[in-house]
Structures are given as structure tokens and as C-alpha cells.
Scaffold this motif. Structure first.
Motif, PDB file in Angstrom:
ATOM      1  N   ARG A 181       0.820  -1.216   0.000  1.00 50.44           N
ATOM      2  CA  ARG A 181       0.000   0.000   0.000  1.00 50.44           C
ATOM      3  C   ARG A 181       0.853   1.264   0.000  1.00 50.44           C
ATOM      4  NH1 ARG A 181      -2.737  -3.314   3.748  1.00 50.44           N
ATOM      5  NH2 ARG A 181      -1.736  -2.216   5.476  1.00 50.44           N
ATOM      6  N   GLY A 182       2.181   1.119  -0.070  1.00 54.55           N
ATOM      7  CA  GLY A 182       3.070   2.271  -0.104  1.00 54.55           C
ATOM      8  C   GLY A 182       3.686   2.622   1.219  1.00 54.55           C
ATOM      9  N   GLY A 183       3.458   1.812   2.250  1.00 60.34           N
ATOM     10  CA  GLY A 183       4.032   2.079   3.565  1.00 60.34           C
ATOM     11  C   GLY A 183       5.492   1.675   3.654  1.00 60.34           C
ATOM     12  N   LEU A 184       6.152   2.112   4.726  1.00 63.17           N
ATOM     13  CA  LEU A 184       7.552   1.786   5.006  1.00 63.17           C
ATOM     14  C   LEU A 184       7.626   0.934   6.267  1.00 63.17           C
ATOM     15  CD1 LEU A 184       9.205   5.318   4.564  1.00 63.17           C
ATOM     16  CD2 LEU A 184       8.848   3.567   2.812  1.00 63.17           C
ATOM     17  N   VAL A 185       8.595   0.027   6.309  1.00 66.28           N
ATOM     18  CA  VAL A 185       8.830  -0.818   7.479  1.00 66.28           C
ATOM     19  C   VAL A 185      10.312  -0.770   7.831  1.00 66.28           C
ATOM     20  CG1 VAL A 185       8.814  -3.164   8.410  1.00 66.28           C
ATOM     21  CG2 VAL A 185       6.914  -2.383   6.968  1.00 66.28           C
ATOM     22  N   ILE A 186      10.613  -0.451   9.096  1.00 65.50           N
ATOM     23  CA  ILE A 186      11.976  -0.539   9.622  1.00 65.50           C
ATOM     24  C   ILE A 186      11.912  -1.427  10.851  1.00 65.50           C
ATOM     25  CG2 ILE A 186      13.949   0.694  10.593  1.00 65.50           C
ATOM     26  CD1 ILE A 186      13.092   3.140   9.015  1.00 65.50           C
ATOM     27  N   ALA A 187      12.648  -2.535  10.844  1.00 63.53           N
ATOM     28  CA  ALA A 187      12.556  -3.516  11.929  1.00 63.53           C
ATOM     29  C   ALA A 187      13.943  -3.935  12.383  1.00 63.53           C
ATOM     30  CB  ALA A 187      11.772  -4.743  11.470  1.00 63.53           C
ATOM     31  N   THR A 188      14.137  -3.979  13.709  1.00 62.21           N
ATOM     32  CA  THR A 188      15.341  -4.584  14.264  1.00 62.21           C
ATOM     33  C   THR A 188      15.068  -6.061  14.481  1.00 62.21           C
ATOM     34  OG1 THR A 188      14.814  -4.347  16.623  1.00 62.21           O
ATOM     35  CG2 THR A 188      15.754  -2.413  15.506  1.00 62.21           C
ATOM     36  N   THR A 189      16.106  -6.869  14.385  1.00 59.20           N
ATOM     37  CA  THR A 189      15.886  -8.298  14.566  1.00 59.20           C
ATOM     38  C   THR A 189      17.199  -9.025  14.842  1.00 59.20           C
ATOM     39  OG1 THR A 189      14.882 -10.284  13.578  1.00 59.20           O
ATOM     40  CG2 THR A 189      16.090  -8.817  12.107  1.00 59.20           C
ATOM     41  N   HIS A 190      17.093 -10.117  15.586  1.00 59.06           N
ATOM     42  CA  HIS A 190      18.183 -11.076  15.711  1.00 59.06           C
ATOM     43  C   HIS A 190      17.914 -12.299  14.839  1.00 59.06           C
ATOM     44  CE1 HIS A 190      19.113  -8.946  19.588  1.00 59.06           C
ATOM     45  NE2 HIS A 190      20.327  -9.157  19.136  1.00 59.06           N
ATOM     46  N   ALA A 191      16.635 -12.608  14.667  1.00 59.88           N
ATOM     47  CA  ALA A 191      16.242 -13.765  13.876  1.00 59.88           C
ATOM     48  C   ALA A 191      16.042 -13.352  12.423  1.00 59.88           C
ATOM     49  CB  ALA A 191      14.954 -14.357  14.443  1.00 59.88           C
ATOM     50  N   PRO A 192      16.134 -14.293  11.489  1.00 57.39           N
ATOM     51  CA  PRO A 192      15.879 -13.975  10.091  1.00 57.39           C
ATOM     52  C   PRO A 192      14.474 -13.388   9.910  1.00 57.39           C
ATOM     53  CG  PRO A 192      16.891 -16.144  10.289  1.00 57.39           C
ATOM     54  CD  PRO A 192      16.544 -15.705  11.682  1.00 57.39           C
ATOM     55  N   LEU A 193      14.373 -12.365   9.079  1.00 57.82           N
ATOM     56  CA  LEU A 193      13.093 -11.710   8.813  1.00 57.82           C
ATOM     57  C   LEU A 193      12.978 -11.590   7.287  1.00 57.82           C
ATOM     58  CD1 LEU A 193      10.724 -10.497  10.395  1.00 57.82           C
ATOM     59  CD2 LEU A 193      11.863  -8.287  10.276  1.00 57.82           C
ATOM     60  N   ALA A 194      12.136 -12.418   6.723  1.00 55.74           N
ATOM     61  CA  ALA A 194      12.135 -12.604   5.266  1.00 55.74           C
ATOM     62  C   ALA A 194      11.300 -11.562   4.537  1.00 55.74           C
ATOM     63  CB  ALA A 194      11.627 -14.003   4.933  1.00 55.74           C
ATOM     64  N   LEU A 195      11.632 -10.291   4.730  1.00 59.16           N
ATOM     65  CA  LEU A 195      10.977  -9.229   3.982  1.00 59.16           C
ATOM     66  C   LEU A 195      11.604  -9.142   2.593  1.00 59.16           C
ATOM     67  CD1 LEU A 195      10.792  -6.459   6.721  1.00 59.16           C
ATOM     68  CD2 LEU A 195       8.859  -7.671   5.723  1.00 59.16           C
ATOM     69  N   ARG A 196      10.780  -9.127   1.569  1.00 60.61           N
ATOM     70  CA  ARG A 196      11.292  -9.160   0.197  1.00 60.61           C
ATOM     71  C   ARG A 196      12.035  -7.854  -0.127  1.00 60.61           C
ATOM     72  NH1 ARG A 196       5.996  -7.432  -0.488  1.00 60.61           N
ATOM     73  NH2 ARG A 196       5.826  -5.597  -1.865  1.00 60.61           N
ATOM     74  N   ASP A 197      13.134  -7.996  -0.833  1.00 63.28           N
ATOM     75  CA  ASP A 197      13.892  -6.850  -1.358  1.00 63.28           C
ATOM     76  C   ASP A 197      14.203  -5.822  -0.270  1.00 63.28           C
ATOM     77  OD1 ASP A 197      13.693  -7.947  -3.946  1.00 63.28           O
ATOM     78  OD2 ASP A 197      11.736  -6.997  -4.232  1.00 63.28           O
ATOM     79  N   ALA A 198      14.472  -6.286   0.938  1.00 66.96           N
ATOM     80  CA  ALA A 198      14.759  -5.364   2.041  1.00 66.96           C
ATOM     81  C   ALA A 198      16.212  -4.921   2.002  1.00 66.96           C
ATOM     82  CB  ALA A 198      14.462  -6.036   3.377  1.00 66.96           C
ATOM     83  N   LYS A 199      16.456  -3.697   2.441  1.00 63.38           N
ATOM     84  CA  LYS A 199      17.809  -3.229   2.700  1.00 63.38           C
ATOM     85  C   LYS A 199      18.206  -3.653   4.105  1.00 63.38           C
ATOM     86  CE  LYS A 199      17.593   0.824  -0.311  1.00 63.38           C
ATOM     87  NZ  LYS A 199      17.753   2.304  -0.393  1.00 63.38           N
ATOM     88  N   GLU A 200      19.489  -3.646   4.392  1.00 63.22           N
ATOM     89  CA  GLU A 200      19.968  -4.026   5.718  1.00 63.22           C
ATOM     90  C   GLU A 200      21.015  -3.048   6.214  1.00 63.22           C
ATOM     91  OE1 GLU A 200      21.377  -8.012   6.091  1.00 63.22           O
ATOM     92  OE2 GLU A 200      22.146  -7.716   8.130  1.00 63.22           O
ATOM     93  N   VAL A 201      20.906  -2.687   7.474  1.00 62.64           N
ATOM     94  CA  VAL A 201      21.937  -1.931   8.176  1.00 62.64           C
ATOM     95  C   VAL A 201      22.406  -2.789   9.340  1.00 62.64           C
ATOM     96  CG1 VAL A 201      22.287  -0.037   9.806  1.00 62.64           C
ATOM     97  CG2 VAL A 201      21.315   0.433   7.578  1.00 62.64           C
ATOM     98  N   ARG A 202      23.695  -3.015   9.410  1.00 66.00           N
ATOM     99  CA  ARG A 202      24.254  -3.715  10.576  1.00 66.00           C
ATOM    100  C   ARG A 202      25.009  -2.692  11.410  1.00 66.00           C
ATOM    101  NH1 ARG A 202      25.078  -8.493  12.809  1.00 66.00           N
ATOM    102  NH2 ARG A 202      26.906  -8.755  14.138  1.00 66.00           N
ATOM    103  N   ILE A 203      24.625  -2.581  12.673  1.00 68.57           N
ATOM    104  CA  ILE A 203      25.227  -1.599  13.554  1.00 68.57           C
ATOM    105  C   ILE A 203      26.327  -2.264  14.374  1.00 68.57           C
ATOM    106  CG2 ILE A 203      24.831  -0.064  15.522  1.00 68.57           C
ATOM    107  CD1 ILE A 203      22.159   0.589  14.455  1.00 68.57           C
ATOM    108  N   GLU A 204      27.508  -1.709  14.273  1.00 65.10           N
ATOM    109  CA  GLU A 204      28.640  -2.122  15.094  1.00 65.10           C
ATOM    110  C   GLU A 204      28.973  -0.955  16.010  1.00 65.10           C
ATOM    111  OE1 GLU A 204      29.662  -5.049  15.044  1.00 65.10           O
ATOM    112  OE2 GLU A 204      29.080  -5.858  13.089  1.00 65.10           O
ATOM    113  N   ARG A 205      29.125  -1.222  17.267  1.00 68.47           N
ATOM    114  CA  ARG A 205      29.289  -0.167  18.260  1.00 68.47           C
ATOM    115  C   ARG A 205      30.403   0.805  17.857  1.00 68.47           C
ATOM    116  NH1 ARG A 205      27.867   0.549  23.474  1.00 68.47           N
ATOM    117  NH2 ARG A 205      26.996  -1.546  23.631  1.00 68.47           N
ATOM    118  N   ALA A 206      30.013   2.092  17.783  1.00 67.22           N
ATOM    119  CA  ALA A 206      30.938   3.202  17.535  1.00 67.22           C
ATOM    120  C   ALA A 206      31.649   3.115  16.195  1.00 67.22           C
ATOM    121  CB  ALA A 206      31.972   3.317  18.667  1.00 67.22           C
TER     122      ALA A 206
END
Length: 215
Positions: A181-206
Motif C-alpha cells: 500500500r506504499g508504507g515503510l517498514v523498519i525492523a530490528t531483529t536477531h532472527a531472520p526476517l524474510a521481507l522481500r527486497d529489504a535493505k539491511e543496516v548492521r550496527i557495530e558499536r561506535a
């Protein structure tokens, strides 16, 4: 269900966060257009939840820029749903009363409380005080808030926590329908999250982190 805001876009550039004198992370950059999804990963304490707090306006960034466009006269906080680690439910109220409160408070209503509970498989628990329900049931009620008011940006902190396999599948379907419907989703996760064509950001401390398409 209502559609997301046509032409909605979220741009984050070189975002940094400090806690006191300590740098939590820096260099977070990504862009999401209507229908986009971002998965945020990283070790415990790296700053995944902190990133959502920055996007929600709960914290002020130490540097960088957060810009929302295509939302008309709505501000970023007026465009988002936030579901955090804590379910933010009133234990003395019933499941239906909690959702009725959210629907009235957030405005731009969509589904009625009973309808939202049916979607998440909890229609039978509508009249029960939340204090009597299991952790998984409370989590489903918290996620049902996404359905009672129209907010195009969903910020979800470990959304599958305490959910069984069937409920995880329902959540994934709801997220994909929201994106359709044109919405946006931003989700944190430890487990696999099978969102299609998702981008990923991995945060490493500092350390600097990058946004990329998830495999």
C-alpha cells in the motif's frame, strides 16, 4: 485498509548517537521510498533500539540528518507507529479497550478493535484484561495497534519476540501488505526476517555502518 502516503520517502544521512560522552554509533545512512523495508541487525547493546528511538524523535542525534518527504503537512512522529520491546499495554484494561484507546488517541482510524484482534487471532480474548494474557498474546495485541490507525511508517523493535510460528507468518504478511500500500517498514531483529527486497543496516558499536540490499 488505507493506502500509505503516495511518494513517501525517508532519508537518513550520516546519523550518529552519543550517550553522555560515549559514542554509540556513527555513519548510519539509508534511503527508503514508498514500499521500502529496512532490517537493522547487530549485537546486543550495539544501538539497534537507539536507532529507532532517534527515528521516532525520542532521542536527539549527535550528528547527521533525518528527513521525511511526501507526507504533506504531517510531521515524522505523526506518520509512524512504534512497537518497542515493551508492549506498552495497560494491564488492567481488556485487549479491546487497549486497542480502542490507541485508535482514538492516534487518529485516522482504520480497523475497529475487534476486527484487528480477529486479524491477529485473538478475537476470543477481546474482553479479557491484558494482565491475564501470555507474553505472546500481549505481543500480538501490541502489533494489532498497527491495524487500528493509519500510519505509513512502522518502526518495529524485535517484532517477532514471543511470537509462535503462525503468528510470525501473520506478522510477515501484514508487513508485506503494508508495503504494497506504499508504507515503510523498519525492523530490528536477531532472527531472520524474510521481507522481500529489504535493505539491511548492521550496527557495530561506535563504527560506521552501511545500508545495502539484504541477501
Amino acid at each position: 485498509m488505507k493506502a500509505g502516503v503516495v511518494g513517501l520517502r525517508l532519508d537518513v544521512e550520516d546519523l550518529a548517537c552519543n550517550r553522555g560522552e560515549r559514542r554509540i554509533f556513527s555513519g548510519v545512512s539509508f534511503s527508503l521510498a514508498a514500499g521500502g523495508a529496512l532490517i537493522v541487525t547487530g549485537r546486543n547493546g550495539a544501538g539497534k533500539s537507539t536507532l529507532l528511538d532517534l527515528l521516532a524523535g525520542r532521542l536527539h542525534p549527535a550528528g547527521g540528518r533525518i528527513a521525511l518527504s511526501g507526507a504533506g503537512d504531517r510531521t515524522l512522529p505523526e506518520c509512524l507507529h512504534y512497537v518497542g520491546h515493551r508492549d506498552a499495554l495497560k494491564s488492567a484494561l481488556t485487549a479491546r479497550e487497549n486497542l480502542d484507546f490507541a485508535r482514538n488517541f492516534l487518529g485516522d482510524p482504520v480497523l475497529k478493535a475487534q476486527e484487528a484482534l480477529e486479524v491477529v487471532g485473538l478475537a476470543h480474548a477481546a474482553g479479557l484484561p491484558v494482565a491475564y494474557l501470555s507474553a505472546g498474546q500481549r505481543r500480538r495485541i501490541a502489533l494489532a495497534r498497527l491495524l487500528v490507525a493509519n500510519r505509513p511508517l512502522w518502526l518495529l523493535d524485535e517484532p517477532t519476540s514471543a511470537l509462535d510460528t503462525a503468528s510470525q507468518a501473520t506478522l510477515l504478511r501484514l508487513m508485506e501488505e503494508h508495503r504494497d500500500r506504499g508504507g515503510l517498514v523498519i525492523a530490528t531483529t536477531h532472527a531472520p526476517l524474510a521481507l522481500r527486497d529489504a535493505k539491511e543496516v548492521r550496527i557495530e558499536r561506535a563504527r560506521t555502518v552501511l545500508a545495502e540490499d539484504a541477501p
